[in-house]
Design an enzyme around this catalytic site. Sequence first.
Site: not given
Length: 886
Positions: A447, A450, A544
Amino acid sequence: MAPTTAARTRAAFLLPIFLLAVVAWPGAAAAAAAQAGGYRVVSVARAGGVLSARLQLAGGGARAELGPDVQSLSLTASLETDSRLHVRITDADHQRWEVPQDIIPRNPPHHFSLAASTTNTSPRSRVLSAATSDLTFTLHTSPFFRFTVSRRSSGDVLFDTSPHLVFKDKYLELTTALPGATASLYGLGEHTKRTFRLQRNDTFTLWNADIAASNLDLNLYGSHPFYLDVRSGAGAGASHGVLLLNSNGMDIEYGGSYLTYKVIGGVLDFYFFAGQTPLDVVDQYTQLIGRPAPMPYWSFGFHQCRYGYKNLADLEGVVAGYAKARIPLEVMWTDIDYMDAFKDFTLDPVNFPAGPMRRFVDRLHQNGQKYVVILDPGINVNETYGTFIRGMQQDVFLKWNNSNYLGKVWPGYVYFPDFLNPRAATFWAKEISLFRRTLPVDGLWIDMNEISNFIDPPTLNTIDDPPYRINNSGVHRPLNNKTVPASAVHYGGVREYDAHNLYGFLEARATHGALIADTGRRPFVLSRSTFVGSGRYTAHWTGDNAATWDDLRYSINTMLSFGLFGIPMVGADICGFSGNTTEELCSRWIQLGAFYPFSRDHSAIGTIRRELYLWETVARSARKALGLRYRLLPYIYTLMHEAHTTGAPMARPLFFSYPKDVNTYGVDRQFLLGRGVLVSPVLKPGATAVDAYFPAGRWFNLFDYSLTVASVTGKRVTLPAPVDTVNVHVAGGNILPMQRPAVTTSRSRQNVFHLVVALGEDGEADGELFLDDGESPEMGGEHGKWALVRFTCGTGPGGGVTVKSHVVHDSYGPSRKLVVGKVVFLGLRSPATKGELAVFVNGVKAANSTTGRAAALGYRRGGGVAQVTGLSLPIGKEFELKVAML
């Protein structure tokens, strides 16, 4: 099975030729291009199968505020296979950043030979074509450079650039015309969109960012500059694909009649895929970017997670809650709560102590269940932390201003591994292996990759804030917003500016390789950030989202998009991540989420709990929907094999199976699993009915086997949808392999198989079943242990029906022990009132009945359903089953 790339390539160029075309660009457009800049063709050459040209800047250029134009460009065009055209435009005199070959391996243009080709010249154009390819490339040389890609069989123009080409150091712009009335576009992600089909006057920004997926129309976690174009009109259903292989930030503006790329670096590296069907396009696309990784069988069970599980007792309570409610639970997950101060590869010594956690995971394994935990890329800067110490010793972290870049995430200040550095993958694999010695997790969830950063680095130069600002975060924020500096430097001197969108891909590749090396089994990796080709290594969830009805509905669009991107194992957080769900929303969401390829309930800290057993209405929905999912597991797993070998999405839009039905092009509130299982969920509060579209044919309800629709044309039908029910139908013409469900996949896999044979209007049907151990690294292949069985069914003149199995391949030993115990025929013609029904197995009469009921045969008169039970037909042995009317 799809032909191999090599076979396609050999077939493509048996009779290749160059063709000549003369195409003039309208004078008014040429004059406008001269005012706006553009390039002239100054030379054209051919070598083998490659057409090359040199372009020179015409006039004073355009958009002077964005920097000087590159004076000289080189273009190469090559038909790399019979279905793929490659067009590359770059600076003729200086090397520029391109996606590295080790990330997406590409054959160099000279690999493919056009030895038998000839060339003709014209002052206005050059054409590259081959007798076995449907793609034609035309280089227009006068008055200004532009190019077109067209379909040789129909003359349809697929890509038509304007003469207004802009090529600067940090800004590239190219526009193509589109037939707005007949082109339906899909793809260009990752964004949360209101519709699956792209809407005109929209901008798609590609710059990977930690932005909640509950936000519409913003750049999210992944970058996929690929689109599928499905044409309507006379050749309805003809489809092609376009990829701009570029990892730099970009805006793509879609105006309906045009598409404009505005890119802040790299090169213009286009690939065109001929299709003609949507499935063909995805097959051709994944031949280039890599086939989707096979997922372990257990990953197709139901998963439970929450950010905010307090301690081990909380986890144990959740597992017990599912067991008591008799709801399937395959995998238990833990978010960052399990870590010691949020540091990777650690366990909280108070709430998740190592010894008890190890015993908990052992109990899960004994019960046929699995355990997955999260990892974030940021490594806490802490001199007492072993992972940090080893990372420093091996010098694996991202650099900035001649030192390691210092960011901030959950554990506080962190350094980020530089996965372009070969040492980083080795470091990462070692840390995973050490951690698994303490806690033998079955998969890893990566996670925040990015990369997410809780601070905004300063803007130092035009690398951090280039002249053209893409629409980052919807307000043109600097590239550095909530991520690492664009001016940070990776291994080999690569700038973050160029490689930013690759980070999640690189971490997924390293994690996938680490799990194979450490376990010897098929890895399961779930990544938030993705790029072109990430499907080779990872599954994806949509990030999310929020507990809203809109987010429920939009999840279908994102799921279908990732199927196009070659990442078929995808799903959204069931019941919503952020915000408080409601009983009704959660009930309807599991009815949909039970049919996501990746099916996981996940929620955020501070929100109300939403495990499926907490409300009885939700529990009923879960038992019913997941019950059908687990019955369909053999079919779903066979779809995984199809995806791995051909790139075919597991969850598909309706037009994949019905490309000529233009009414399917805008359907995004329903979807198909494979070619013929239609899911029509409730997506509105208070609804007890669904308005569903059914393409032409027969459609049978998979819960009660009733015939719902039989139509020669597509039609809309209002379906009842009681509070605990989702509508799932199978199209006539399909044979579905199924198994009796259980609460885990390991138990379900031991049960007997059932075949559901849904006859089409022509009385025929077919299907297939893939079997292996579900965990070997290779799925199929020359050295794997696997079985593939194809089933066909036809009807005779007297109304009898015969189903046959054909064992295509069988090196999987258990296939001799696994048996088909029941066959259900749907859509049979009613027998004569006094007729006798008889069952023949491999030519031997097994049962008969004058009443329509017997030990081995049941017939629902008027319903067209015949059920043959009491069978014991080994999967690995061919059989013929016939139901005849005597």
